[in-house]
Design an enzyme around this catalytic site. Structure first.
Site, PDB file in Angstrom:
ATOM      1  N   TYR A 372      -0.651 -14.013 -28.473  1.00 21.23           N
ATOM      2  CA  TYR A 372      -1.337 -12.633 -28.382  1.00 21.23           C
ATOM      3  C   TYR A 372      -2.645 -12.216 -29.759  1.00 21.23           C
ATOM      4  O   TYR A 372      -2.688 -11.911 -29.584  1.00 21.23           O
ATOM      5  CB  TYR A 372      -0.183 -11.617 -28.753  1.00 21.23           C
ATOM      6  CG  TYR A 372       0.565 -10.986 -27.570  1.00 21.23           C
ATOM      7  CD1 TYR A 372       0.539 -10.855 -26.039  1.00 21.23           C
ATOM      8  CD2 TYR A 372       1.911 -11.597 -27.663  1.00 21.23           C
ATOM      9  CE1 TYR A 372       1.415 -10.162 -25.739  1.00 21.23           C
ATOM     10  CE2 TYR A 372       3.163 -11.979 -26.662  1.00 21.23           C
ATOM     11  CZ  TYR A 372       2.826 -10.894 -25.743  1.00 21.23           C
ATOM     12  OH  TYR A 372       3.565 -10.653 -24.562  1.00 21.23           O
ATOM     13  N   LYS A 381     -13.515  -6.955 -25.434  1.00 22.84           N
ATOM     14  CA  LYS A 381     -11.952  -6.488 -24.701  1.00 22.84           C
ATOM     15  C   LYS A 381     -11.573  -4.782 -25.130  1.00 22.84           C
ATOM     16  O   LYS A 381     -12.017  -3.926 -24.171  1.00 22.84           O
ATOM     17  CB  LYS A 381     -11.400  -7.067 -24.638  1.00 22.84           C
ATOM     18  CG  LYS A 381     -10.054  -7.084 -23.432  1.00 22.84           C
ATOM     19  CD  LYS A 381      -9.143  -7.444 -23.467  1.00 22.84           C
ATOM     20  CE  LYS A 381      -7.325  -7.419 -23.986  1.00 22.84           C
ATOM     21  NZ  LYS A 381      -6.431  -8.602 -23.410  1.00 22.84           N
ATOM     22  N   TYR A 382     -11.200  -4.720 -26.669  1.00 18.54           N
ATOM     23  CA  TYR A 382     -10.410  -3.772 -26.565  1.00 18.54           C
ATOM     24  C   TYR A 382     -11.438  -2.739 -27.173  1.00 18.54           C
ATOM     25  O   TYR A 382     -11.099  -1.465 -26.385  1.00 18.54           O
ATOM     26  CB  TYR A 382     -10.042  -4.184 -28.005  1.00 18.54           C
ATOM     27  CG  TYR A 382      -8.874  -5.208 -27.341  1.00 18.54           C
ATOM     28  CD1 TYR A 382      -8.204  -4.647 -27.057  1.00 18.54           C
ATOM     29  CD2 TYR A 382      -8.521  -6.405 -27.849  1.00 18.54           C
ATOM     30  CE1 TYR A 382      -6.409  -5.614 -26.850  1.00 18.54           C
ATOM     31  CE2 TYR A 382      -7.731  -7.420 -27.897  1.00 18.54           C
ATOM     32  CZ  TYR A 382      -6.698  -7.002 -27.380  1.00 18.54           C
ATOM     33  OH  TYR A 382      -5.653  -8.059 -27.054  1.00 18.54           O
ATOM     34  N   GLU A 435       7.617  -2.762 -22.138  1.00 19.46           N
ATOM     35  CA  GLU A 435       7.016  -3.888 -22.207  1.00 19.46           C
ATOM     36  C   GLU A 435       8.451  -4.964 -21.699  1.00 19.46           C
ATOM     37  O   GLU A 435       8.858  -4.526 -22.207  1.00 19.46           O
ATOM     38  CB  GLU A 435       6.737  -4.730 -24.034  1.00 19.46           C
ATOM     39  CG  GLU A 435       6.397  -6.440 -23.784  1.00 19.46           C
ATOM     40  CD  GLU A 435       5.071  -7.198 -23.286  1.00 19.46           C
ATOM     41  OE1 GLU A 435       4.444  -6.424 -22.857  1.00 19.46           O
ATOM     42  OE2 GLU A 435       6.053  -7.631 -22.424  1.00 19.46           O
ATOM     43  N   ASP A 463      10.977  -3.996 -17.029  1.00 22.65           N
ATOM     44  CA  ASP A 463       9.976  -4.874 -16.323  1.00 22.65           C
ATOM     45  C   ASP A 463       9.506  -3.080 -15.435  1.00 22.65           C
ATOM     46  O   ASP A 463       9.746  -3.067 -14.865  1.00 22.65           O
ATOM     47  CB  ASP A 463      10.519  -5.526 -14.895  1.00 22.65           C
ATOM     48  CG  ASP A 463       9.075  -6.790 -14.344  1.00 22.65           C
ATOM     49  OD1 ASP A 463       8.559  -6.007 -13.962  1.00 22.65           O
ATOM     50  OD2 ASP A 463       9.618  -7.408 -13.920  1.00 22.65           O
ATOM     51  N   MET A 464       7.678  -2.933 -15.848  1.00 20.27           N
ATOM     52  CA  MET A 464       7.543  -1.919 -14.932  1.00 20.27           C
ATOM     53  C   MET A 464       7.741  -1.600 -13.461  1.00 20.27           C
ATOM     54  O   MET A 464       7.572  -0.886 -13.143  1.00 20.27           O
ATOM     55  CB  MET A 464       5.756  -2.142 -15.180  1.00 20.27           C
ATOM     56  CG  MET A 464       5.325  -3.221 -14.219  1.00 20.27           C
ATOM     57  SD  MET A 464       3.197  -3.008 -14.722  1.00 20.27           S
ATOM     58  CE  MET A 464       2.624  -4.009 -16.506  1.00 20.27           C
ATOM     59  N   GLU A 479      -3.717  -4.118 -18.978  1.00 22.22           N
ATOM     60  CA  GLU A 479      -3.866  -5.760 -18.486  1.00 22.22           C
ATOM     61  C   GLU A 479      -3.657  -6.695 -18.434  1.00 22.22           C
ATOM     62  O   GLU A 479      -2.885  -7.618 -18.936  1.00 22.22           O
ATOM     63  CB  GLU A 479      -5.086  -5.690 -20.080  1.00 22.22           C
ATOM     64  CG  GLU A 479      -6.199  -6.601 -20.573  1.00 22.22           C
ATOM     65  CD  GLU A 479      -5.569  -8.707 -20.615  1.00 22.22           C
ATOM     66  OE1 GLU A 479      -5.881  -8.320 -18.730  1.00 22.22           O
ATOM     67  OE2 GLU A 479      -5.667  -8.640 -21.075  1.00 22.22           O
ATOM     68  N   GLU A 488      -3.217 -13.022 -12.050  1.00 22.50           N
ATOM     69  CA  GLU A 488      -1.661 -13.182 -13.105  1.00 22.50           C
ATOM     70  C   GLU A 488      -1.218 -12.091 -12.707  1.00 22.50           C
ATOM     71  O   GLU A 488      -0.358 -12.092 -13.682  1.00 22.50           O
ATOM     72  CB  GLU A 488      -2.202 -12.865 -14.821  1.00 22.50           C
ATOM     73  CG  GLU A 488      -2.403 -14.605 -15.114  1.00 22.50           C
ATOM     74  CD  GLU A 488      -3.143 -13.941 -16.982  1.00 22.50           C
ATOM     75  OE1 GLU A 488      -2.454 -13.256 -17.596  1.00 22.50           O
ATOM     76  OE2 GLU A 488      -4.049 -14.889 -17.118  1.00 22.50           O
TER      77      GLU A 488
HETATM   78  C1  LIG Z   1      -2.550 -10.611 -21.044  1.00 21.23           C
HETATM   79  S1  LIG Z   1      -0.750  -9.591 -21.993  1.00 21.23           S
HETATM   80  C2  LIG Z   1      -2.094  -8.136 -22.248  1.00 21.23           C
HETATM   81  C3  LIG Z   1      -1.435  -7.672 -23.146  1.00 21.23           C
HETATM   82  C4  LIG Z   1      -1.279  -6.459 -24.386  1.00 21.23           C
HETATM   83  N1  LIG Z   1      -1.812  -5.042 -23.705  1.00 21.23           N
HETATM   84  C5  LIG Z   1      -3.489  -7.013 -24.508  1.00 21.23           C
HETATM   85  O1  LIG Z   1      -4.139  -6.469 -24.466  1.00 21.23           O
HETATM   86  O2  LIG Z   1      -3.590  -7.538 -25.428  1.00 21.23           O
HETATM   87  C6  LIG Z   1      -0.073  -9.300 -20.690  1.00 21.23           C
HETATM   88  C7  LIG Z   1       1.267  -8.202 -21.262  1.00 21.23           C
HETATM   89  O3  LIG Z   1       1.976  -7.574 -19.788  1.00 21.23           O
HETATM   90  C8  LIG Z   1       3.134  -8.232 -20.490  1.00 21.23           C
HETATM   91  N2  LIG Z   1       3.644  -8.072 -18.490  1.00 21.23           N
HETATM   92  C9  LIG Z   1       2.960  -9.054 -18.179  1.00 21.23           C
HETATM   93  N3  LIG Z   1       4.441  -7.972 -16.045  1.00 21.23           N
HETATM   94  C10 LIG Z   1       4.891  -6.994 -16.977  1.00 21.23           C
HETATM   95  C11 LIG Z   1       5.895  -6.769 -15.932  1.00 21.23           C
HETATM   96  N4  LIG Z   1       5.746  -6.849 -14.885  1.00 21.23           N
HETATM   97  N5  LIG Z   1       6.454  -5.558 -17.043  1.00 21.23           N
HETATM   98  C12 LIG Z   1       5.793  -5.278 -18.173  1.00 21.23           C
HETATM   99  N6  LIG Z   1       5.432  -5.902 -19.154  1.00 21.23           N
HETATM  100  C13 LIG Z   1       4.583  -7.058 -18.593  1.00 21.23           C
HETATM  101  C14 LIG Z   1       3.479  -8.856 -20.844  1.00 21.23           C
HETATM  102  O4  LIG Z   1       4.449  -9.846 -21.534  1.00 21.23           O
HETATM  103  C15 LIG Z   1       2.210  -9.265 -21.087  1.00 21.23           C
HETATM  104  O5  LIG Z   1       2.589  -8.901 -23.033  1.00 21.23           O
END
Ligand SMILES: C[S@@+](CC[C@H](N)C(=O)[O-])C[C@H]1O[C@@H](n2cnc3c(N)ncnc32)[C@H](O)[C@@H]1O
Length: 771
Positions: A372, A381-382, A435, A463-464, A479, A488
């Site tokens: 991270y 990106k941000y 998250e 999990d979303m 993201e 991903e």
């Molecule tokens: C690529 S990272 C981006 C993190 C942050 N938003 C950033 O931009 O730095 C993706 C994040 O989504 C979370 N994630 C992936 N699939 C998910 C799900 N189904 N439900 C909740 N969180 C999820 C991962 O654990 C990770 O922290």
């Protein structure tokens, strides 16, 4: 920093050895080394053997084969056989003999050794001599030797076989083949009448030499590259086989032929003083075309061998001026400059070029804090996310509080940016942060307590796809993007998250698109092969692509069906409207996330396909986006660091002739547990539809007579015919083979298939992507 070598000829060495200021234990080569260092060179390049060896070899090889019978000849023949059985030098036949001499020397193998001679005996004895020279160089601990170029196309296979045998018998040493950047002696085909479209296409594959009007080589002059390709293929892409690219011929103005070399292991650049012109003050400089080629190729960090610099060809500057000038070109090379500029992708990627990495799987795995942290270094990106959220809020049509959700919040950078955007937009808003990584959730709790507070943000762990969210939201921010956009599993995760998006809600990103381009890269081919596991050749990798060449161009092709050099595979849009949902608002199956693409690329110059570059572009909101598409990233998200491209390797390289067309099929497939990609490619070549009249095509493609419309393309039933061979006097059964079905045809030109790859990754056998 590239290294520099000064080339010393035999005459230079002879002249040094006559110097009376040589110290007792100082040899001519040691003096050459110290002289070269004093004017800014790192090493010297010296012929390993001298005229005495050449004369003895000629006597042994050539005279022993003369037909004349004499006592003398018998004696020579016996000496030749003795040498063949135990090849060895006399001391006065070599230029170096001491370990300390060899320390800073790159030996040049005798350039008169004709490993590709038409005469069998000359080839045979040249190969023995090559082994002998390399064994001696190896004895002196030379790390690399430069070999003479192949010069006879018809015997290039013999040349390559001999090199391959040396690679096997001489361990550790790198063999660098000196190959001219193109062959100016090749004959130009001057058609006596205007060529038909097919003729010009076909001749582009074979016509070589200088363009008579411009005095420059034509674009398609790839004969030396083709010889190199044959050699390295026969040598099985041995990583110890490299190139010493010879820039003696004047360079063509067009860069498309030259680009090919940037995908090859160019370890040395051979640059003669004769390639330099004098500037107004008399100092040596290079013509524009050579300058820009050198600036580009400097990204490969070759050792530059400067030859003939002591001959005082230029009035000012002396020997040092040549290396100083090339150093200046290196410093002004855009690639090198970018690599030294903080904040650029090139600088960020130092050490990662062409390095294969397994793609992240943030759904299946829980990312580390350091991962991270690396993402969070990306300023672009941000910034773009904040801008997209700000625009979405500014344009939000409904009055009252706006509800946002950051789905997959990680350590919280998008939550922080969302709060900034809310402040800037002066809207009343609230943020949910979801998250599923329990470890990142600890960091989120800390930031929530220290920075955000309950009034602005609520954290939700889970999990979303299944988590309950207290209320439906207006803006869903995520993201979950990979280098190929969807790799991903953003589509699958956002399908689940859409349950808590209001019917008129929006998603940031609103869409993302995957792109591919056909690539040549001997480095990447070797890297994937080095993994040993056969599945490694069918696995997509994240790679900072560096020593590569995109083989396609923008358009062309016989029927105008070829797309641009980088083509779109598919797109995902959010929120989705097309999936059938369960009562809980989840899709019944994942079938709606399967995709496929069949793309056609035009390949202007001959090349070898080693795989595909995979890229993505996302629309966040309105005109704000993210892109790693090589031609568009600079406009959309310059200096964004978060994503390197994806590389889809091929198990076996596919040779593509000049002006061929490449059809690439790629699928995104899915079952209940995983999502994976499969891919394969086919190559086609344009031929005249009427070429059944031509003996070439009748012999090779179809032994049948032309059909009524004079086209070999009309399908003909396979009819067994009994014929009697005049030689064997027995009836032979022959089958008339139906003509090949063309892929496309237009204006008297048909595309016939010439090769294809295997289907890669069937069933997701080497996929890492899990649901
Ligand atoms: C690529 S990272 C981006 C993190 C942050 N938003 C950033 O931009 O730095 C993706 C994040 O989504 C979370 N994630 C992936 N699939 C998910 C799900 N189904 N439900 C909740 N969180 C999820 C991962 O654990 C990770 O922290």
């Amino acid at each position: 920093m590239p290294a520099f070598s000064a080339h010393y000829t035999l005459e230079d060495i002879a002249e040094l050895s006559r110097r009376d200021d040589l110290a007792d234990d100082e040899t001519a080569v040691l003096r050459a080394t110290s002289d070269a260092r004093s004017v800014g060179y790192d090493t010297v390049c010296v012929p390993l053997t001298n005229e005495k060896w050449k004369a003895r070899w000629r006597e042994l090889c050539i005279l022993s084969q003369e037909p004349e019978e004499s006592a003398d000849r018998l004696a020579i023949e016996q000496r030749a056989e003795a040498w063949r059985s135990k090849p060895a030098f006399f001391r006065d036949e070599v230029t170096i003999s001491r370990l300390e001499e060899a320390d800073c020397v790159i030996p040049l193998i005798s350039d008169w050794l004709e490993l590709d001679a038409s005469d069998d005996w000359v080839r045979h004895d040249a190969e023995i001599a090559l082994h002998q020279e390399l064994a001696f160089a190896s004895y002196l601990n030379a790390q690399c030797a430069i070999l003479p170029p192949p010069s006879n196309r018809t015997q290039v296979g013999s040349y390559a076989r001999a090199i391959n045998a040396c690679l096997a018998s001489i361990p550790f040493m790198e063999l660098s083949i000196r190959v001219p950047i193109y062959d100016p002696t090749s004959v130009l085909q001057v058609p006596s009448r205007a060529p038909s479209p097919v003729e010009s296409r076909r001749s582009s594959a074979v016509s070589v030499g200088m363009d008579e009007t411009t005095g420059t080589p034509p674009e398609s002059n790839m004969t030396t590259w083709e010889m190199w390709d044959t050699i390295r293929t026969i040598c099985g892409y041995n990583p110890r086989l490299t190139l010493a690219l010879d820039l003696t011929p004047p360079l063509p103005l067009s860069s498309s032929v030259l680009d090919q070399w940037s995908a090859e292991p160019v370890r040395h650049l051979w640059l003669p003083a004769s390639a330099f012109i004098a500037n107004a003050k008399g100092y040596p400089v290079l013509p524009k075309g050579t300058q820009s080629f050198i600036r580009d190729i400097m990204k490969l960090q070759p050792n530059v061998i400067l030859s003939g610099t002591r001959a005082k060809k230029h009035a000012r500057g002396g020997e040092a001026a040549y290396a100083q000038y090339v150093r200046h070109l290196e410093k002004t090379s855009p690639a090198v400059k970018a690599a030294h500029t903080a904040g650029t992708v090139e600088n960020f990627a130092q050490g990662y070029q062409d390095y294969l990495q397994a793609p992240l799987q943030p759904l299946m795995d829980n990312l580390q804090s350091i991962t991270y942290h690396t993402f969070e270094q990306d300023p672009v990106k941000y910034r773009n996310y904040e801008e997209a959220i700000f625009l979405a809020l500014s344009e939000w049509p409904n009055p009252g509080k706006v509800t946002l959700c950051v789905a997959g919040a990680g350590r919280g950078p998008l939550v922080a940016r969302a709060l900034k955007a809310i402040e800037r937009s002066k809207k009343e808003a609230f943020v949910y942060a979801v998250e599923k990584n329990p470890n990142a959730y600890v960091t989120l709790q800390e930031r929530h307590r220290n920075e955000w507070g309950d009034e602005k943000v609520k954290l939700l762990y889970g999990d979303m796809r299944t988590l309950e969210v207290p209320e439906k939201v207006d803006i869903l921010i995520s993201e979950l993007l990979g280098s190929f956009g969807d790799n991903e599993l953003s589509p699958e995760c956002l399908d689940g998250a859409s349950r808590f998006l209001k019917p008129d809600g929006i998603s940031i990103p609103s869409s993302y698109t995957a792109y591919v381009a056909p690539l040549s890269s001997s480095k990447l081919y070797n890297e994937t092969r080095a993994m040993k596991d056969p599945k490694a050749m069918e696995t997509p990798y994240v790679v900072m692509l560096h020593a590569i060449n995109i083989l396609s161009d923008n358009g062309g092709g016989i029927s105008g069906t070829c797309g641009p050099r980088i083509q779109e595979c598919w797109e995902f849009e959010h929120p989705r409207k097309d999936a059938a949902l369960t009562e809980q608002g989840l899709p019944l199956t994942n079938s709606h996330n399967a995709r496929s693409a069949k793309l056609t690329f035009h390949i202007p110059n001959a090349g070898v396909l080693h795989g595909f570059g995979g890229y993505f572009e996302a629309v966040l909101y309105g005109h704000v986006g993210l892109s790693i598409h090589p031609d568009r990233m600079a406009q959309i998200s310059k200096d964004m660091l978060s994503w390197f491209p994806l590389f889809f390797p091929l198990k076996d390289p596919l040779y593509l002739p000049a002006d061929s067309e490449l059809t690439v099929s790629i699928w995104r497939l899915t079952d209940a547990r995983k999502v994976w990609y499969e891919w394969y490619a086919e190559a086609f070549l344009p031929v005249p539809s009427s070429s059944v009249h031509s003996p070439i095509w009748r012999d090779t493609l179809s032994p049948m007579s032309p059909s009524a419309d004079n086209s070999f393309l009309s399908p003909v039933a396979s009819t067994p015919t009994i014929v009697t061979s005049p030689l064997l006097d027995v009836p032979q059964l022959t089958l008339e083979v139906p003509a090949q079905q063309p892929e496309r045809q237009k204006d008297g030109v048909s595309l016939v298939k010439i090769s294809q790859t295997a289907l890669h990754n069937p069933g997701g056998q080497s996929s890492w992507i899990g649901l």
